[in-house]
Design a protein around this motif. Structure first.
Motif, PDB file in Angstrom:
ATOM      1  N   TYR A  24       0.836  -1.207   0.000  1.00  0.00           N
ATOM      2  CA  TYR A  24       0.000   0.000   0.000  1.00  0.00           C
ATOM      3  C   TYR A  24       0.870   1.256   0.000  1.00  0.00           C
ATOM      4  O   TYR A  24       0.630   2.204  -0.756  1.00  0.00           O
ATOM      5  N   TYR A  25       1.880   1.269   0.844  1.00  0.00           N
ATOM      6  CA  TYR A  25       2.730   2.453   0.962  1.00  0.00           C
ATOM      7  C   TYR A  25       3.757   2.574  -0.152  1.00  0.00           C
ATOM      8  O   TYR A  25       4.065   3.681  -0.619  1.00  0.00           O
ATOM      9  N   PHE A  26       4.325   1.441  -0.583  1.00  0.00           N
ATOM     10  CA  PHE A  26       5.491   1.492  -1.477  1.00  0.00           C
ATOM     11  C   PHE A  26       5.316   0.752  -2.796  1.00  0.00           C
ATOM     12  O   PHE A  26       6.185   0.846  -3.662  1.00  0.00           O
ATOM     13  N   GLY A  27       4.252  -0.001  -2.953  1.00  0.00           N
ATOM     14  CA  GLY A  27       3.969  -0.681  -4.218  1.00  0.00           C
ATOM     15  C   GLY A  27       4.619  -2.035  -4.354  1.00  0.00           C
ATOM     16  O   GLY A  27       4.023  -2.970  -4.880  1.00  0.00           O
ATOM     17  N   SER A  28       5.854  -2.165  -3.888  1.00  0.00           N
ATOM     18  CA  SER A  28       6.598  -3.421  -4.029  1.00  0.00           C
ATOM     19  C   SER A  28       7.867  -3.337  -3.191  1.00  0.00           C
ATOM     20  O   SER A  28       8.182  -2.282  -2.610  1.00  0.00           O
ATOM     21  N   LYS A  29       8.617  -4.439  -3.143  1.00  0.00           N
ATOM     22  CA  LYS A  29       9.906  -4.422  -2.451  1.00  0.00           C
ATOM     23  C   LYS A  29      10.862  -3.456  -3.139  1.00  0.00           C
ATOM     24  O   LYS A  29      11.628  -2.742  -2.480  1.00  0.00           O
ATOM     25  N   ASP A  30      10.815  -3.417  -4.455  1.00  0.00           N
ATOM     26  CA  ASP A  30      11.655  -2.497  -5.220  1.00  0.00           C
ATOM     27  C   ASP A  30      11.327  -1.051  -4.846  1.00  0.00           C
ATOM     28  O   ASP A  30      12.219  -0.224  -4.642  1.00  0.00           O
ATOM     29  N   GLY A  31      10.032  -0.757  -4.740  1.00  0.00           N
ATOM     30  CA  GLY A  31       9.610   0.588  -4.363  1.00  0.00           C
ATOM     31  C   GLY A  31      10.038   0.944  -2.955  1.00  0.00           C
ATOM     32  O   GLY A  31      10.382   2.102  -2.667  1.00  0.00           O
ATOM     33  N   LEU A  32      10.039  -0.060  -2.076  1.00  0.00           N
ATOM     34  CA  LEU A  32      10.473   0.162  -0.693  1.00  0.00           C
ATOM     35  C   LEU A  32      11.956   0.503  -0.643  1.00  0.00           C
ATOM     36  O   LEU A  32      12.366   1.443   0.051  1.00  0.00           O
ATOM     37  N   LEU A  33      12.773  -0.253  -1.376  1.00  0.00           N
ATOM     38  CA  LEU A  33      14.208   0.025  -1.390  1.00  0.00           C
ATOM     39  C   LEU A  33      14.481   1.409  -1.964  1.00  0.00           C
ATOM     40  O   LEU A  33      15.300   2.169  -1.439  1.00  0.00           O
ATOM     41  N   GLN A  34      13.780   1.748  -3.039  1.00  0.00           N
ATOM     42  CA  GLN A  34      13.973   3.076  -3.637  1.00  0.00           C
ATOM     43  C   GLN A  34      13.604   4.178  -2.653  1.00  0.00           C
ATOM     44  O   GLN A  34      14.274   5.216  -2.582  1.00  0.00           O
ATOM     45  N   ALA A  35      12.538   3.950  -1.876  1.00  0.00           N
ATOM     46  CA  ALA A  35      12.121   4.951  -0.879  1.00  0.00           C
ATOM     47  C   ALA A  35      13.165   5.088   0.221  1.00  0.00           C
ATOM     48  O   ALA A  35      13.448   6.197   0.695  1.00  0.00           O
ATOM     49  N   VAL A  36      13.755   3.961   0.648  1.00  0.00           N
ATOM     50  CA  VAL A  36      14.810   3.985   1.659  1.00  0.00           C
ATOM     51  C   VAL A  36      15.993   4.809   1.162  1.00  0.00           C
ATOM     52  O   VAL A  36      16.525   5.672   1.874  1.00  0.00           O
ATOM     53  N   LEU A  37      16.398   4.545  -0.070  1.00  0.00           N
ATOM     54  CA  LEU A  37      17.561   5.238  -0.631  1.00  0.00           C
ATOM     55  C   LEU A  37      17.267   6.711  -0.875  1.00  0.00           C
ATOM     56  O   LEU A  37      18.090   7.574  -0.577  1.00  0.00           O
ATOM     57  N   GLN A  38      16.099   6.980  -1.417  1.00  0.00           N
ATOM     58  CA  GLN A  38      15.735   8.359  -1.744  1.00  0.00           C
ATOM     59  C   GLN A  38      15.715   9.241  -0.502  1.00  0.00           C
ATOM     60  O   GLN A  38      16.181  10.380  -0.522  1.00  0.00           O
ATOM     61  N   ARG A  39      15.214   8.696   0.589  1.00  0.00           N
ATOM     62  CA  ARG A  39      15.100   9.452   1.832  1.00  0.00           C
ATOM     63  C   ARG A  39      16.465   9.964   2.291  1.00  0.00           C
ATOM     64  O   ARG A  39      16.598  11.115   2.710  1.00  0.00           O
ATOM     65  N   ARG A  40      17.470   9.117   2.216  1.00  0.00           N
ATOM     66  CA  ARG A  40      18.797   9.490   2.702  1.00  0.00           C
ATOM     67  C   ARG A  40      19.598  10.297   1.682  1.00  0.00           C
ATOM     68  O   ARG A  40      20.240  11.285   2.007  1.00  0.00           O
ATOM     69  N   ILE A  41      19.576   9.840   0.423  1.00  0.00           N
ATOM     70  CA  ILE A  41      20.425  10.466  -0.593  1.00  0.00           C
ATOM     71  C   ILE A  41      20.014  11.908  -0.843  1.00  0.00           C
ATOM     72  O   ILE A  41      20.854  12.804  -0.953  1.00  0.00           O
ATOM     73  N   VAL A  42      18.715  12.161  -0.934  1.00  0.00           N
ATOM     74  CA  VAL A  42      18.242  13.515  -1.231  1.00  0.00           C
ATOM     75  C   VAL A  42      18.584  14.477  -0.096  1.00  0.00           C
ATOM     76  O   VAL A  42      19.016  15.610  -0.334  1.00  0.00           O
ATOM     77  N   SER A  43      18.424  14.034   1.142  1.00  0.00           N
ATOM     78  CA  SER A  43      18.748  14.919   2.269  1.00  0.00           C
ATOM     79  C   SER A  43      20.247  15.229   2.291  1.00  0.00           C
ATOM     80  O   SER A  43      20.652  16.359   2.569  1.00  0.00           O
ATOM     81  N   MET A  44      21.063  14.222   1.986  1.00  0.00           N
ATOM     82  CA  MET A  44      22.508  14.440   1.890  1.00  0.00           C
ATOM     83  C   MET A  44      22.827  15.434   0.776  1.00  0.00           C
ATOM     84  O   MET A  44      23.624  16.368   0.957  1.00  0.00           O
ATOM     85  N   ARG A  45      22.195  15.243  -0.378  1.00  0.00           N
ATOM     86  CA  ARG A  45      22.465  16.124  -1.508  1.00  0.00           C
ATOM     87  C   ARG A  45      22.091  17.568  -1.182  1.00  0.00           C
ATOM     88  O   ARG A  45      22.817  18.499  -1.527  1.00  0.00           O
ATOM     89  N   ASN A  46      20.964  17.764  -0.527  1.00  0.00           N
ATOM     90  CA  ASN A  46      20.530  19.122  -0.174  1.00  0.00           C
ATOM     91  C   ASN A  46      21.556  19.805   0.734  1.00  0.00           C
ATOM     92  O   ASN A  46      21.861  20.991   0.555  1.00  0.00           O
ATOM     93  N   LEU A  47      22.080  19.065   1.707  1.00  0.00           N
ATOM     94  CA  LEU A  47      23.070  19.631   2.614  1.00  0.00           C
ATOM     95  C   LEU A  47      24.363  19.987   1.875  1.00  0.00           C
ATOM     96  O   LEU A  47      24.948  21.052   2.089  1.00  0.00           O
ATOM     97  N   LEU A  48      24.805  19.076   0.993  1.00  0.00           N
ATOM     98  CA  LEU A  48      26.046  19.329   0.257  1.00  0.00           C
ATOM     99  C   LEU A  48      25.895  20.487  -0.725  1.00  0.00           C
ATOM    100  O   LEU A  48      26.815  21.298  -0.886  1.00  0.00           O
ATOM    101  N   GLU A  49      24.741  20.575  -1.368  1.00  0.00           N
ATOM    102  CA  GLU A  49      24.507  21.679  -2.302  1.00  0.00           C
ATOM    103  C   GLU A  49      24.459  23.011  -1.564  1.00  0.00           C
ATOM    104  O   GLU A  49      24.894  24.037  -2.086  1.00  0.00           O
ATOM    105  N   GLU A  50      23.934  22.977  -0.350  1.00  0.00           N
ATOM    106  CA  GLU A  50      23.906  24.189   0.470  1.00  0.00           C
ATOM    107  C   GLU A  50      25.327  24.654   0.772  1.00  0.00           C
ATOM    108  O   GLU A  50      25.636  25.853   0.678  1.00  0.00           O
ATOM    109  N   VAL A  51      26.198  23.698   1.127  1.00  0.00           N
ATOM    110  CA  VAL A  51      27.602  24.036   1.394  1.00  0.00           C
ATOM    111  C   VAL A  51      28.273  24.554   0.124  1.00  0.00           C
ATOM    112  O   VAL A  51      28.998  25.561   0.155  1.00  0.00           O
ATOM    113  N   LYS A  52      28.034  23.874  -0.980  1.00  0.00           N
ATOM    114  CA  LYS A  52      28.645  24.252  -2.256  1.00  0.00           C
ATOM    115  C   LYS A  52      28.301  25.690  -2.649  1.00  0.00           C
ATOM    116  O   LYS A  52      29.116  26.403  -3.236  1.00  0.00           O
TER     117      LYS A  52
END
Length: 211
Positions: A44-72
């Motif tokens: 219901y939340y993620f569609g599939s195991k693949d969708g769950l993994l993508q959500a796990v990765l997206q949550r962390r990677i995007v927040s990291m990218r935002n912080l690094l872009e802010e520094v840049k």
């Protein structure tokens, strides 16, 4: 537990399970049981195991990218900007080790897939921030002319090796990773100090200092 809290709980649990067992080794049934929910809720939340993994990765990677872009984007000397980016990166990787073990596991496989390509693309965006900061320093004369890409590889290699190759790095550094406070009190400060000293010695434009 609210709907959003439940979703975050599933993501937190999945992050730990994927880190330990990998994508292929973690069935949807097992993920659901570890999170204390049924499989229908994951779908219901993620569609599939693949969708769950993508959500796990997206949550962390995007927040990291935002912080690094802010520094840049900060109006700072290249050396200070690079150290701030390192501070963000080392703190995040050492704090969210489960997540980075997932990334290492998935992109280390020799199999090409849409998922591994997405992971590689997102990780590269973060790595690229370091490349851009060092290039900027070389171009404006703050840093001497170096092989920028190999310098970035050296930075990333140091961080990932110490944090992810614990069986060896524990013996190399004479530390006990089983102690919960060792990452914060010993490993993280030591990585930061080494990289600071190394990059200062390696990148300093001595011709600029003589002027």
């Amino acid at each position: 537990m609210s709907k959003e809290d439940k979703k975050e709980h599933i993501l937190d649990t999945a992050e730990k399970v994927f880190a330990e067992f990998g994508y292929e080794g973690a069935s949807t049934r097992f993920l659901a049981s570890q999170a204390g929910v049924n499989m229908a809720m994951i779908n219901y939340y993620f569609g599939s195991k693949d969708g769950l993994l993508q959500a796990v990765l997206q949550r962390r990677i995007v927040s990291m990218r935002n912080l690094l872009e802010e520094v840049k984007g900060m109006l700072l000397p290249a050396g200070e900007k690079l150290m701030r980016a390192l501070e963000v990166y080392v703190n995040r990787i050492s704090t969210n080790n489960c997540f980075h073990r997932i990334i290492h596991r998935e992109i280390s496989l020799n199999q090409r897939s849409e998922l591994s390509d997405k992971i590689s693309d997102n990780v590269f965006m973060n790595v690229q921030t370091f490349r851009d900061i060092i290039r900027e320093g070389v171009q404006n004369g703050a840093f001497r002319k170096v092989d920028v890409e190999m310098t970035v590889a050296n930075i990333m290699g140091t961080i990932y090796y110490i944090i992810n190759s614990r069986a060896v790095s524990a013996r190399l550094l004479n530390i006990d990773f089983q102690q919960p406070e060792v990452m914060e009190t010993e490993v993280r400060p030591r990585i930061k100090k080494f990289l600071h000293d190394y990059l200062q010695a390696y990148l300093t434009n001595h011709d600029l200092q003589k002027q």
